[in-house]
Scaffold this motif. Structure first.
Motif, PDB file in Angstrom:
ATOM      1  N   MET A 251     -93.286   6.425  57.131  1.00 18.47           N
ATOM      2  CA  MET A 251     -94.402   5.422  56.605  1.00 18.47           C
ATOM      3  C   MET A 251     -95.892   5.581  56.829  1.00 18.47           C
ATOM      4  SD  MET A 251     -92.893   1.672  58.102  1.00 18.47           S
ATOM      5  CE  MET A 251     -92.688   2.043  59.800  1.00 18.47           C
ATOM      6  N   THR A 252     -96.011   6.775  57.416  1.00 16.61           N
ATOM      7  CA  THR A 252     -97.403   7.514  57.790  1.00 16.61           C
ATOM      8  C   THR A 252     -97.810   8.032  56.437  1.00 16.61           C
ATOM      9  OG1 THR A 252     -97.234   7.667  60.044  1.00 16.61           O
ATOM     10  CG2 THR A 252     -98.740   9.276  59.146  1.00 16.61           C
ATOM     11  N   GLY A 253     -96.936   8.806  55.854  1.00 14.99           N
ATOM     12  CA  GLY A 253     -97.153   9.535  54.671  1.00 14.99           C
ATOM     13  C   GLY A 253     -97.589   8.371  53.661  1.00 14.99           C
ATOM     14  N   PHE A 254     -96.752   7.220  53.485  1.00 17.22           N
ATOM     15  CA  PHE A 254     -97.103   6.139  52.510  1.00 17.22           C
ATOM     16  C   PHE A 254     -98.419   5.662  52.807  1.00 17.22           C
ATOM     17  CE2 PHE A 254     -96.660   1.889  50.940  1.00 17.22           C
ATOM     18  CZ  PHE A 254     -96.619   2.068  49.725  1.00 17.22           C
ATOM     19  N   ALA A 255     -98.813   5.253  54.070  1.00 19.64           N
ATOM     20  CA  ALA A 255     -99.857   4.797  54.446  1.00 19.64           C
ATOM     21  C   ALA A 255    -101.284   5.629  53.876  1.00 19.64           C
ATOM     22  CB  ALA A 255    -100.192   4.358  55.724  1.00 19.64           C
ATOM     23  N   ASP A 256    -100.995   7.184  54.201  1.00 18.15           N
ATOM     24  CA  ASP A 256    -102.007   8.177  53.885  1.00 18.15           C
ATOM     25  C   ASP A 256    -102.189   8.209  52.314  1.00 18.15           C
ATOM     26  OD1 ASP A 256    -102.473   8.710  56.625  1.00 18.15           O
ATOM     27  OD2 ASP A 256    -101.182  10.452  56.515  1.00 18.15           O
ATOM     28  N   ALA A 257    -101.106   8.099  51.657  1.00 15.56           N
ATOM     29  CA  ALA A 257    -101.017   8.116  50.263  1.00 15.56           C
ATOM     30  C   ALA A 257    -101.867   6.825  49.649  1.00 15.56           C
ATOM     31  CB  ALA A 257     -99.573   8.003  49.663  1.00 15.56           C
TER      32      ALA A 257
ATOM     33  N   TYR B 171    -110.110   7.833  46.858  1.00 16.14           N
ATOM     34  CA  TYR B 171    -110.476   8.911  45.952  1.00 16.14           C
ATOM     35  C   TYR B 171    -109.991   8.409  44.810  1.00 16.14           C
ATOM     36  CZ  TYR B 171    -111.728  11.352  50.207  1.00 16.14           C
ATOM     37  OH  TYR B 171    -112.512  11.962  51.284  1.00 16.14           O
ATOM     38  N   VAL B 172    -108.713   8.524  44.374  1.00 18.03           N
ATOM     39  CA  VAL B 172    -108.013   8.107  43.063  1.00 18.03           C
ATOM     40  C   VAL B 172    -108.586   7.021  42.409  1.00 18.03           C
ATOM     41  CG1 VAL B 172    -105.997   7.990  41.626  1.00 18.03           C
ATOM     42  CG2 VAL B 172    -106.068   9.258  43.935  1.00 18.03           C
TER      43      VAL B 172
ATOM     44  N   THR C 108    -114.181  12.728  43.759  1.00 17.95           N
ATOM     45  CA  THR C 108    -113.732  14.316  44.012  1.00 17.95           C
ATOM     46  C   THR C 108    -113.690  14.638  45.686  1.00 17.95           C
ATOM     47  OG1 THR C 108    -114.500  14.930  41.847  1.00 17.95           O
ATOM     48  CG2 THR C 108    -114.164  16.595  43.571  1.00 17.95           C
ATOM     49  N   LEU C 109    -112.393  14.898  46.140  1.00 18.37           N
ATOM     50  CA  LEU C 109    -112.444  15.415  47.366  1.00 18.37           C
ATOM     51  C   LEU C 109    -113.080  16.991  47.492  1.00 18.37           C
ATOM     52  CD1 LEU C 109    -111.369  15.389  50.169  1.00 18.37           C
ATOM     53  CD2 LEU C 109    -109.114  16.482  49.270  1.00 18.37           C
ATOM     54  N   ASP C 110    -114.034  17.023  48.271  1.00 17.54           N
ATOM     55  CA  ASP C 110    -114.901  18.207  48.476  1.00 17.54           C
ATOM     56  C   ASP C 110    -114.417  19.037  49.624  1.00 17.54           C
ATOM     57  OD1 ASP C 110    -116.688  20.178  48.643  1.00 17.54           O
ATOM     58  OD2 ASP C 110    -118.487  19.042  49.256  1.00 17.54           O
ATOM     59  N   LEU C 111    -113.580  19.848  49.493  1.00 11.49           N
ATOM     60  CA  LEU C 111    -113.200  20.786  50.759  1.00 11.49           C
ATOM     61  C   LEU C 111    -113.793  21.555  51.200  1.00 11.49           C
ATOM     62  CD1 LEU C 111    -109.457  21.774  49.010  1.00 11.49           C
ATOM     63  CD2 LEU C 111    -109.877  19.805  50.612  1.00 11.49           C
ATOM     64  N   SER C 112    -115.226  21.913  50.620  1.00  2.00           N
ATOM     65  CA  SER C 112    -116.197  22.623  51.253  1.00  2.00           C
ATOM     66  C   SER C 112    -117.015  22.032  52.406  1.00  2.00           C
ATOM     67  CB  SER C 112    -117.348  23.078  50.482  1.00  2.00           C
ATOM     68  OG  SER C 112    -118.041  22.241  49.776  1.00  2.00           O
ATOM     69  N   ALA C 113    -116.708  20.643  52.640  1.00  2.00           N
ATOM     70  CA  ALA C 113    -117.286  20.059  53.649  1.00  2.00           C
ATOM     71  C   ALA C 113    -116.252  19.172  54.477  1.00  2.00           C
ATOM     72  CB  ALA C 113    -118.196  18.966  53.108  1.00  2.00           C
ATOM     73  N   PRO C 114    -116.455  19.086  55.724  1.00  3.64           N
ATOM     74  CA  PRO C 114    -115.280  18.076  56.191  1.00  3.64           C
ATOM     75  C   PRO C 114    -114.853  16.726  56.026  1.00  3.64           C
ATOM     76  CG  PRO C 114    -117.183  18.887  58.014  1.00  3.64           C
ATOM     77  CD  PRO C 114    -117.443  19.209  56.519  1.00  3.64           C
ATOM     78  N   PHE C 115    -113.373  16.450  55.951  1.00  2.00           N
ATOM     79  CA  PHE C 115    -113.100  15.603  55.279  1.00  2.00           C
ATOM     80  C   PHE C 115    -111.973  14.858  56.011  1.00  2.00           C
ATOM     81  CE2 PHE C 115    -110.650  19.198  54.344  1.00  2.00           C
ATOM     82  CZ  PHE C 115    -109.431  18.865  54.354  1.00  2.00           C
ATOM     83  N   PRO C 116    -111.512  13.616  55.927  1.00  2.00           N
ATOM     84  CA  PRO C 116    -110.754  12.742  56.890  1.00  2.00           C
ATOM     85  C   PRO C 116    -109.536  13.433  57.016  1.00  2.00           C
ATOM     86  CG  PRO C 116    -111.746  11.352  55.226  1.00  2.00           C
ATOM     87  CD  PRO C 116    -112.064  12.784  54.970  1.00  2.00           C
ATOM     88  N   SER C 117    -109.140  13.362  58.478  1.00  2.00           N
ATOM     89  CA  SER C 117    -108.009  14.300  58.870  1.00  2.00           C
ATOM     90  C   SER C 117    -106.715  13.769  58.180  1.00  2.00           C
ATOM     91  CB  SER C 117    -107.667  14.226  60.309  1.00  2.00           C
ATOM     92  OG  SER C 117    -107.665  12.956  60.807  1.00  2.00           O
ATOM     93  N   TYR C 118    -106.745  12.471  57.781  1.00  2.00           N
ATOM     94  CA  TYR C 118    -105.536  11.748  57.154  1.00  2.00           C
ATOM     95  C   TYR C 118    -105.218  12.725  55.757  1.00  2.00           C
ATOM     96  CZ  TYR C 118    -107.594   9.132  53.217  1.00  2.00           C
ATOM     97  OH  TYR C 118    -108.414   8.944  52.034  1.00  2.00           O
ATOM     98  N   VAL C 119    -106.048  13.164  55.179  1.00  2.00           N
ATOM     99  CA  VAL C 119    -106.038  13.820  53.695  1.00  2.00           C
ATOM    100  C   VAL C 119    -105.332  14.986  54.215  1.00  2.00           C
ATOM    101  CG1 VAL C 119    -106.920  14.898  51.804  1.00  2.00           C
ATOM    102  CG2 VAL C 119    -108.068  13.005  52.933  1.00  2.00           C
ATOM    103  N   TYR C 120    -105.402  15.667  55.196  1.00  2.00           N
ATOM    104  CA  TYR C 120    -104.646  16.886  55.908  1.00  2.00           C
ATOM    105  C   TYR C 120    -103.181  16.603  56.042  1.00  2.00           C
ATOM    106  CZ  TYR C 120    -102.629  20.317  58.970  1.00  2.00           C
ATOM    107  OH  TYR C 120    -101.825  21.438  59.567  1.00  2.00           O
ATOM    108  N   ARG C 121    -102.853  15.323  56.623  1.00  2.00           N
ATOM    109  CA  ARG C 121    -101.657  14.781  56.682  1.00  2.00           C
ATOM    110  C   ARG C 121    -101.002  14.742  55.448  1.00  2.00           C
ATOM    111  NH1 ARG C 121    -103.687  11.206  60.746  1.00  2.00           N
ATOM    112  NH2 ARG C 121    -103.501   9.400  59.103  1.00  2.00           N
ATOM    113  N   LEU C 122    -101.733  14.113  54.370  1.00  2.00           N
ATOM    114  CA  LEU C 122    -101.510  13.958  53.054  1.00  2.00           C
ATOM    115  C   LEU C 122    -100.787  15.194  52.425  1.00  2.00           C
ATOM    116  CD1 LEU C 122    -101.183  11.518  50.741  1.00  2.00           C
ATOM    117  CD2 LEU C 122    -103.128  12.175  49.889  1.00  2.00           C
TER     118      LEU C 122
ATOM    119  N   SER D 145     -93.523   8.568  47.132  1.00  2.00           N
ATOM    120  CA  SER D 145     -93.033   8.081  48.296  1.00  2.00           C
ATOM    121  C   SER D 145     -91.333   8.076  48.389  1.00  2.00           C
ATOM    122  CB  SER D 145     -93.436   6.878  48.777  1.00  2.00           C
ATOM    123  OG  SER D 145     -93.253   5.885  47.565  1.00  2.00           O
ATOM    124  N   LYS D 146     -90.732   7.961  49.160  1.00  2.00           N
ATOM    125  CA  LYS D 146     -89.484   7.718  49.387  1.00  2.00           C
ATOM    126  C   LYS D 146     -88.791   7.279  50.514  1.00  2.00           C
ATOM    127  CE  LYS D 146     -87.332  12.440  50.550  1.00  2.00           C
ATOM    128  NZ  LYS D 146     -86.422  13.350  50.518  1.00  2.00           N
TER     129      LYS D 146
END
Length: 331
Positions: free
Chosen positions: A68-74, A81-82, A87-101, A166-167
């Motif tokens: 469910m966490t993965g689904f919420a992050d998606a 973003y989508v 655009t997700l800028d990886l050169s700057a700090p981004f939300p940690s949920y994206v890391y989980r995603l 998701s599954k």
């Protein structure tokens, strides 16, 4: 492997016998899970359901929570973003949920295609994600470590998040397989055919146990499991027009009983509630639900007579002595 201590075995065996005979209720199933929980080992589904029994308050771990966490992050990634084509800028700090995603979508990605296109398996990409990023938990931010990048690595991340997957966390048939494994491994005598004959009834008890459970996610969101069917209604006669204008006589079936995860996704201060099947079964609602849960409605529409059957399930359900699901407040 050591067996179960005699003081526990004399309590477990009568519970197994009651279930095999078909003269049991949800409390017997709960107690059996409590007694066998210490012996779950790496059987993740059996452990998960046993933990549901042991921890009835809001949960924050386990395969269901991870799903469910993965689904919420998606869903949050889609909103932030989508959808707006940001655009997700990886050169700057981004939300940690994206890391989980990144991690959850790598697990769900098409492994052969990932290997063919980027020359790395999901396990390899997971290791790179974990080593190339640093998560600041207090700030809920993530950033790329200095010097840790590469066109192929970035392309692989874009690939796994390019198609949000998701599954379900698991199917209840997995539980029954692992229950028998636990009994065998710990030398608990049981009649395999008699126990298998009660699988559907045990599953009903588990659905009552699982439905209504709340989860707390890493960023504080709350989710709840509820009993549902694949479709909450079926068309008995006639046709309907969908919101996008398609004329159809579907859905023609309610589908199987399932546990749905209702997830509150918080984005930019706004809350979006989304749901998806998190635990599946092969149980027919018409066979296992009380008649009082079904309602048929008729009306006239642009195509003539329209009749549909609805099923009214509640967050908290109970099982009758005849193994039918009813609202818990009715029992």
């Amino acid at each position: 492997m050591a067996g179960i201590p005699l003081k526990d075995l004399v309590k477990i065996r009568p519970l197994v016998q009651r279930i095999e005979s078909g003269r049991f209720d949800a409390n017997d199933v709960d107690l059996l899970l409590i007694k066998l929980r210490p012996y779950a080992e790496n059987r993740t589904v059996f452990r998960e359901i046993s933990d549901f029994v042991a921890h009835t308050n809001a949960r924050n771990k386990g395969v269901t929570c991870d799903s469910m966490t993965g689904f919420a992050d998606a869903m949050r990634f889609f909103v932030e973003y989508v959808g707006p084509k940001r655009t997700l800028d990886l050169s700057a700090p981004f939300p940690s949920y994206v890391y989980r995603l990144f991690r959850s979508q790598t697990v769900l990605a098409n492994a052969p295609e990932l290997t063919r296109r980027f020359r790395q398996s999901p396990q390899t990409l997971l290791r790179k994600i974990e080593s190339n990023f640093k998560v600041e938990r207090a700030a809920r931010l993530c950033h790329l470590r200095p010097g840790k990048h590469g066109a192929e690595f970035i392309a692989a991340l874009k690939y796994v998040t390019g198609f949000i997957h998701s599954k379900p966390a698991f199917d209840l048939t997995d539980f029954h397989t692992q229950l028998r494994d636990v009994l065998r491994a710990r030398d608990v005598q049981f009649n395999e055919s008699a126990l298998a004959a009660q699988s559907d009834r045990v599953s009903l008890a588990l659905l009552c146990l699982l439905s209504g459970t709340e989860f707390t996610f890493p960023d504080g969101e709350i989710a709840r499991c509820t009993l549902a069917t694949e479709s909450h209604y079926r068309i008995l006669e006639g046709k309907r027009r969908t919101p996008i204008g398609v004329v159809t006589s579907d859905p023609s079936a309610l589908g199987h009983l399932q546990i749905w995860g209702n997830v509150n996704v918080v984005s930019d201060g706004k809350q979006l509630t989304v749901a998806y099947p998190v635990i599946t079964t092969n149980l027919d609602p018409h066979e296992h639900c009380a008649e009082s849960l079904f309602q048929t409605l008729s009306e006239e529409n642009e195509f003539g007579t329209f009749r549909a059957e609805f099923i009214n399930l509640e967050p908290h359900m109970a099982m009758t002595s005849s193994f039918q699901l009813i609202p818990a407040a009715v029992k």
